[in-house]
Design an enzyme around this catalytic site. Structure first.
Site, mmCIF file in Angstrom:
data_model
loop_
_atom_site.group_PDB
_atom_site.id
_atom_site.type_symbol
_atom_site.label_atom_id
_atom_site.label_comp_id
_atom_site.label_asym_id
_atom_site.label_seq_id
_atom_site.Cartn_x
_atom_site.Cartn_y
_atom_site.Cartn_z
ATOM 1 N N ARG A 88 0.828 -1.212 0.000
ATOM 2 C CA ARG A 88 0.000 0.000 0.000
ATOM 3 C C ARG A 88 0.858 1.256 0.000
ATOM 4 O O ARG A 88 0.337 2.346 -0.120
ATOM 5 C CB ARG A 88 -0.876 0.083 1.252
ATOM 6 C CG ARG A 88 -1.722 -1.097 1.527
ATOM 7 C CD ARG A 88 -2.876 -1.083 0.602
ATOM 8 N NE ARG A 88 -4.093 -0.639 1.148
ATOM 9 C CZ ARG A 88 -5.174 -1.427 1.265
ATOM 10 N NH1 ARG A 88 -5.114 -2.687 0.916
ATOM 11 N NH2 ARG A 88 -6.283 -0.941 1.689
ATOM 12 N N ARG A 127 -21.543 -3.029 -1.724
ATOM 13 C CA ARG A 127 -20.827 -4.316 -1.661
ATOM 14 C C ARG A 127 -21.408 -5.231 -0.567
ATOM 15 O O ARG A 127 -21.740 -4.809 0.526
ATOM 16 C CB ARG A 127 -19.353 -4.083 -1.361
ATOM 17 C CG ARG A 127 -18.610 -5.398 -1.056
ATOM 18 C CD ARG A 127 -17.134 -5.284 -1.123
ATOM 19 N NE ARG A 127 -16.597 -4.246 -0.286
ATOM 20 C CZ ARG A 127 -15.328 -3.833 -0.334
ATOM 21 N NH1 ARG A 127 -14.496 -4.384 -1.203
ATOM 22 N NH2 ARG A 127 -14.907 -2.890 0.461
ATOM 23 N N ARG A 171 -10.437 6.308 3.327
ATOM 24 C CA ARG A 171 -9.608 5.297 2.653
ATOM 25 C C ARG A 171 -9.057 5.853 1.344
ATOM 26 O O ARG A 171 -7.910 5.600 0.984
ATOM 27 C CB ARG A 171 -10.437 4.023 2.405
ATOM 28 C CG ARG A 171 -10.671 3.227 3.685
ATOM 29 C CD ARG A 171 -11.869 2.307 3.588
ATOM 30 N NE ARG A 171 -11.724 1.258 2.606
ATOM 31 C CZ ARG A 171 -12.737 0.557 2.108
ATOM 32 N NH1 ARG A 171 -13.969 0.814 2.515
ATOM 33 N NH2 ARG A 171 -12.519 -0.389 1.237
HETATM 34 P P1 AP5 Z 1 -8.841 -4.100 1.795
HETATM 35 O O1 AP5 Z 1 -9.754 -5.170 2.178
HETATM 36 O O2 AP5 Z 1 -7.620 -4.421 1.018
HETATM 37 O O3 AP5 Z 1 -9.679 -2.960 1.128
HETATM 38 P P2 AP5 Z 1 -9.377 -1.943 -0.074
HETATM 39 O O4 AP5 Z 1 -8.003 -1.907 -0.608
HETATM 40 O O5 AP5 Z 1 -9.902 -0.651 0.438
HETATM 41 O O6 AP5 Z 1 -10.100 -2.536 -1.247
HETATM 42 P P3 AP5 Z 1 -11.514 -3.121 -1.226
HETATM 43 O O7 AP5 Z 1 -11.497 -4.503 -0.689
HETATM 44 O O8 AP5 Z 1 -12.458 -2.158 -0.548
HETATM 45 O O9 AP5 Z 1 -11.895 -3.056 -2.759
HETATM 46 P P4 AP5 Z 1 -11.507 -3.968 -3.987
HETATM 47 O O10 AP5 Z 1 -10.662 -3.169 -4.909
HETATM 48 O O11 AP5 Z 1 -10.986 -5.295 -3.548
HETATM 49 O O12 AP5 Z 1 -12.949 -4.093 -4.640
HETATM 50 P P5 AP5 Z 1 -13.927 -5.365 -4.682
HETATM 51 O O13 AP5 Z 1 -13.419 -6.362 -5.646
HETATM 52 O O14 AP5 Z 1 -14.307 -5.810 -3.312
HETATM 53 O O15 AP5 Z 1 -8.311 -3.339 3.111
HETATM 54 C C1 AP5 Z 1 -9.220 -2.970 4.129
HETATM 55 C C2 AP5 Z 1 -8.452 -2.273 5.250
HETATM 56 O O16 AP5 Z 1 -7.470 -3.186 5.799
HETATM 57 C C3 AP5 Z 1 -7.629 -1.049 4.839
HETATM 58 O O17 AP5 Z 1 -8.396 0.139 4.824
HETATM 59 C C4 AP5 Z 1 -6.547 -1.027 5.915
HETATM 60 O O18 AP5 Z 1 -7.033 -0.508 7.131
HETATM 61 C C5 AP5 Z 1 -6.262 -2.514 6.114
HETATM 62 N N1 AP5 Z 1 -5.195 -3.013 5.226
HETATM 63 C C6 AP5 Z 1 -5.311 -3.949 4.240
HETATM 64 N N2 AP5 Z 1 -4.140 -4.155 3.644
HETATM 65 C C7 AP5 Z 1 -3.246 -3.340 4.256
HETATM 66 C C8 AP5 Z 1 -1.870 -3.080 4.068
HETATM 67 N N3 AP5 Z 1 -1.170 -3.690 3.108
HETATM 68 N N4 AP5 Z 1 -1.275 -2.183 4.882
HETATM 69 C C9 AP5 Z 1 -1.955 -1.556 5.858
HETATM 70 N N5 AP5 Z 1 -3.268 -1.738 6.081
HETATM 71 C C10 AP5 Z 1 -3.919 -2.624 5.281
HETATM 72 O O19 AP5 Z 1 -15.214 -4.683 -5.371
HETATM 73 C C11 AP5 Z 1 -15.992 -3.734 -4.671
HETATM 74 C C12 AP5 Z 1 -17.471 -3.920 -5.048
HETATM 75 O O20 AP5 Z 1 -17.657 -3.601 -6.414
HETATM 76 C C13 AP5 Z 1 -18.001 -5.356 -4.872
HETATM 77 O O21 AP5 Z 1 -19.332 -5.251 -4.411
HETATM 78 C C14 AP5 Z 1 -17.969 -5.940 -6.281
HETATM 79 O O22 AP5 Z 1 -19.018 -6.879 -6.464
HETATM 80 C C15 AP5 Z 1 -18.191 -4.709 -7.142
HETATM 81 N N6 AP5 Z 1 -17.439 -4.747 -8.384
HETATM 82 C C16 AP5 Z 1 -16.117 -5.098 -8.540
HETATM 83 N N7 AP5 Z 1 -15.752 -4.970 -9.822
HETATM 84 C C17 AP5 Z 1 -16.856 -4.528 -10.502
HETATM 85 C C18 AP5 Z 1 -17.091 -4.187 -11.858
HETATM 86 N N8 AP5 Z 1 -16.111 -4.279 -12.788
HETATM 87 N N9 AP5 Z 1 -18.333 -3.748 -12.209
HETATM 88 C C19 AP5 Z 1 -19.313 -3.630 -11.270
HETATM 89 N N10 AP5 Z 1 -19.147 -3.927 -9.958
HETATM 90 C C20 AP5 Z 1 -17.915 -4.368 -9.568
#
Ligand code: AP5
Length: 214
Positions: A88, A127, A171
């Site tokens: 990150r 989501r 975020r």
């Molecule tokens: P983390 O779980 O990694 O969250 P994020 O990076 O904020 O990413 P998301 O999981 O929210 O989104 P995504 O890109 O995976 O989207 P998704 O596929 O789910 O981290 C959470 C927390 O943990 C952080 O804030 C931090 O506190 C901590 N953390 C984690 N890693 C860390 C690190 N390395 N260092 C420090 N802290 C850390 O899709 C989202 C939604 O959209 C779903 O509902 C999906 O169905 C929909 N969707 C996806 N793609 C499409 C599309 N093409 N069209 C339509 N809908 C779609």
């Protein structure tokens, strides 16, 4: 193929990583999922991480990197891996290289999923995640066949506590602060590719596969 998936919250890293991991037959390692498992299990790490996660802040690098190192020891990495949510920031990218060097491995591609803010907010506010198997759904974009129930395993679907609009905005602020240095790092190594992730999930997947083939 050792791949890191980069991109803002909601860009679809988890969605794409799950499908790609199956296609390439490699493990999908998500630091967000690992942290949430620790929170749910009430572990010491989970207790330390919980507040940061609920505020939309990064969990301290040392905690996450140690957790990832442990996960690497358990994973079957011979065919590669897809890393989602790590690194990150620049420090984590360097730490990752050290961890991998210890395993005689290195990153082959860093895929940046580029997504606009309006799309991100729409995706995250709708989501749904399976409490049992972690499958991802969306209230309107990818609805489950039966409301509140996972298509894959029948588990209960829930909304993540950090998917509230105010936390999503935090975020995004954190993401923007860190991302430039991270992208520069992978660009200079010649590993960075970018994909517009605003389109339909299957089209985004096609673009990723095309880039991996090149
Ligand atoms: P983390 O779980 O990694 O969250 P994020 O990076 O904020 O990413 P998301 O999981 O929210 O989104 P995504 O890109 O995976 O989207 P998704 O596929 O789910 O981290 C959470 C927390 O943990 C952080 O804030 C931090 O506190 C901590 N953390 C984690 N890693 C860390 C690190 N390395 N260092 C420090 N802290 C850390 O899709 C989202 C939604 O959209 C779903 O509902 C999906 O169905 C929909 N969707 C996806 N793609 C499409 C599309 N093409 N069209 C339509 N809908 C779609």
């Amino acid at each position: 193929m050792n791949i890191v998936l980069l991109g803002p919250p909601g860009a679809g890293k988890g969605t794409q990583a799950k499908v790609l991991a199956k296609k390439l037959n490699v493990p999908h390692i998500s630091t967000g999922d690992l942290l949430r498992q620790n929170v749910a299990a009430g572990s010491e790490l989970g207790a330390k991480a919980k507040d940061y996660m609920n505020k939309g802040l990064l969990v301290p690098d040392a905690l996450v990197t140690q957790m990832l190192g442990e996960r690497f020891k358990q994973a079957e990495l011979k065919t590669g891996f897809i890393l989602d949510g790590y690194p990150r920031n620049l420090n984590q990218a360097k730490e990752l290289d050290v961890l991998l060097a210890g395993l005689s491995m290195r990153i082959d591609k860093a895929i940046d999923l580029v997504s606009s803010e309006a799309v991100i907010i729409q995706r995250l506010s709708g989501r749904l995640v399976c409490r049992t198997c972690g499958s991802l759904f969306h209230k309107t974009n990818m609805p489950p066949k039966k409301e509140g129930v996972c298509d894959a395993c029948g588990g209960e679907l829930y909304q993540r506590t950090d998917d509230k609009e105010e936390t999503i905005r935090n975020r995004l602020v954190v993401y923007r602060e860190e991302v430039a240095a991270l992208l520069k790092y992978y660009k200079e190594k010649g590993l960075l590719v970018s994909v517009n992730a605003d389109g339909e999930a299957s089209l985004v997947l096609d673009k990723i596969i095309e880039l991996l083939r090149k």
